[in-house]
Design a protein around this motif. Structure first.
Motif, PDB file in Angstrom:
ATOM      1  N   PRO A 164       1.882  10.448   0.643  1.00 35.63           N
ATOM      2  CA  PRO A 164       2.600  10.975   0.322  1.00 35.63           C
ATOM      3  C   PRO A 164       3.399  10.926  -1.227  1.00 35.63           C
ATOM      4  O   PRO A 164       3.400   9.942  -1.145  1.00 35.63           O
ATOM      5  CB  PRO A 164       3.748  11.259   1.409  1.00 35.63           C
ATOM      6  N   ASP A 165       3.444  11.884  -1.833  1.00 40.37           N
ATOM      7  CA  ASP A 165       4.420  11.645  -3.124  1.00 40.37           C
ATOM      8  C   ASP A 165       5.939  10.369  -2.734  1.00 40.37           C
ATOM      9  O   ASP A 165       5.679   9.813  -3.906  1.00 40.37           O
ATOM     10  CB  ASP A 165       4.939  13.147  -4.076  1.00 40.37           C
ATOM     11  N   PHE A 166       6.142  10.797  -1.659  1.00 41.95           N
ATOM     12  CA  PHE A 166       7.667  10.087  -1.927  1.00 41.95           C
ATOM     13  C   PHE A 166       7.301   7.820  -0.821  1.00 41.95           C
ATOM     14  O   PHE A 166       7.992   7.582  -1.335  1.00 41.95           O
ATOM     15  CB  PHE A 166       8.388  10.309  -1.009  1.00 41.95           C
ATOM     16  N   THR A 167       6.153   8.181  -1.353  1.00 40.19           N
ATOM     17  CA  THR A 167       5.716   6.669  -0.462  1.00 40.19           C
ATOM     18  C   THR A 167       6.123   5.478  -1.463  1.00 40.19           C
ATOM     19  O   THR A 167       6.509   4.959  -1.013  1.00 40.19           O
ATOM     20  CB  THR A 167       3.973   6.561  -1.093  1.00 40.19           C
ATOM     21  N   ALA A 198       9.449   1.347  -3.393  1.00 40.44           N
ATOM     22  CA  ALA A 198      10.034   0.844  -4.241  1.00 40.44           C
ATOM     23  C   ALA A 198      11.714  -0.084  -3.071  1.00 40.44           C
ATOM     24  O   ALA A 198      11.835  -0.912  -3.453  1.00 40.44           O
ATOM     25  CB  ALA A 198      10.863   1.220  -5.225  1.00 40.44           C
ATOM     26  N   THR A 199      12.158   0.799  -1.995  1.00 33.50           N
ATOM     27  CA  THR A 199      13.379   0.034  -1.498  1.00 33.50           C
ATOM     28  C   THR A 199      12.780  -1.263  -0.640  1.00 33.50           C
ATOM     29  O   THR A 199      14.001  -1.840  -0.074  1.00 33.50           O
ATOM     30  CB  THR A 199      13.732   1.688  -0.098  1.00 33.50           C
ATOM     31  N   ILE A 200      11.838  -0.960  -0.130  1.00 36.95           N
ATOM     32  CA  ILE A 200      11.966  -2.007   0.501  1.00 36.95           C
ATOM     33  C   ILE A 200      11.294  -3.272  -0.227  1.00 36.95           C
ATOM     34  O   ILE A 200      11.299  -4.438   0.296  1.00 36.95           O
ATOM     35  CB  ILE A 200      10.054  -2.069   1.451  1.00 36.95           C
ATOM     36  N   GLU A 201      10.856  -3.042  -1.273  1.00 42.72           N
ATOM     37  CA  GLU A 201      10.771  -4.250  -2.342  1.00 42.72           C
ATOM     38  C   GLU A 201      12.659  -4.569  -3.100  1.00 42.72           C
ATOM     39  O   GLU A 201      12.913  -5.502  -2.400  1.00 42.72           O
ATOM     40  CB  GLU A 201      10.359  -3.979  -3.253  1.00 42.72           C
ATOM     41  N   VAL A 202      13.532  -4.005  -2.580  1.00 43.67           N
ATOM     42  CA  VAL A 202      14.899  -4.129  -2.790  1.00 43.67           C
ATOM     43  C   VAL A 202      15.455  -4.789  -1.963  1.00 43.67           C
ATOM     44  O   VAL A 202      16.147  -5.660  -2.010  1.00 43.67           O
ATOM     45  CB  VAL A 202      15.403  -2.727  -3.623  1.00 43.67           C
ATOM     46  N   ILE A 203      14.666  -4.273  -0.502  1.00 46.36           N
ATOM     47  CA  ILE A 203      15.532  -4.799   0.025  1.00 46.36           C
ATOM     48  C   ILE A 203      15.227  -6.287   0.120  1.00 46.36           C
ATOM     49  O   ILE A 203      15.768  -7.375   0.756  1.00 46.36           O
ATOM     50  CB  ILE A 203      15.181  -4.152   1.661  1.00 46.36           C
TER      51      ILE A 203
END
Length: 129
Positions: free
Chosen positions: A94-97, A102-107
């Motif tokens: 999906p497009d929001f992947t 990126a959110t997991i990367e910031v976590i």
């Protein structure tokens, strides 16, 4: 803490493999500037992987430096192997992947900062086992 650094080292090793597989698929010779930068970035992933496996604070410093390039190159992200798997299995993501990865990367960055503050500052210098 030991397991988190080793997991991050493993993810950097996977990112290294992802970038090199991308570079070997490219057929443009001689190397262009973008490809030279990708080779340097891939080698920094290899070095940070080793440093994180051996629990050295320079691995964390290198991780900080790599954050922006990680976000700019999908396969350079710690969890960029999701893109590699989708290509190998011919799965449409999906497009929001990208937002999720990126959110997991910031976590991951937040966890790394926590480890750095707890174990590698002068006031809290503790031997990491």
């Amino acid at each position: 803490m030991k397991k988190a650094l080793q997991l991050f080292g493993l993810l950097d090793l996977i990112a290294f493999a992802g970038i090199f597989s991308f570079l070997f698929e490219a057929e443009s010779y001689p190397l262009l500037w973008g490809e030279i930068v990708m080779v340097i970035l891939a080698l920094s992933f290899l070095i940070s992987s080793y440093l994180l496996f051996t629990k050295r604070k320079w691995g964390i410093y290198l991780n900080y430096i790599q954050l922006l390039p990680r976000l700019m190159i999908y396969s350079g992200m710690s969890f960029g192997f999701i893109y590699l798997l989708s290509d190998m299995l011919n799965i449409q993501l999906p497009d929001f992947t990208f937002v999720i990865v990126a959110t997991i990367e910031v976590i991951r960055l937040g966890i790394t900062i926590g480890i750095h503050n707890r174990y590698f500052t002068r006031n809290n210098a503790v031997e990491v086992n």
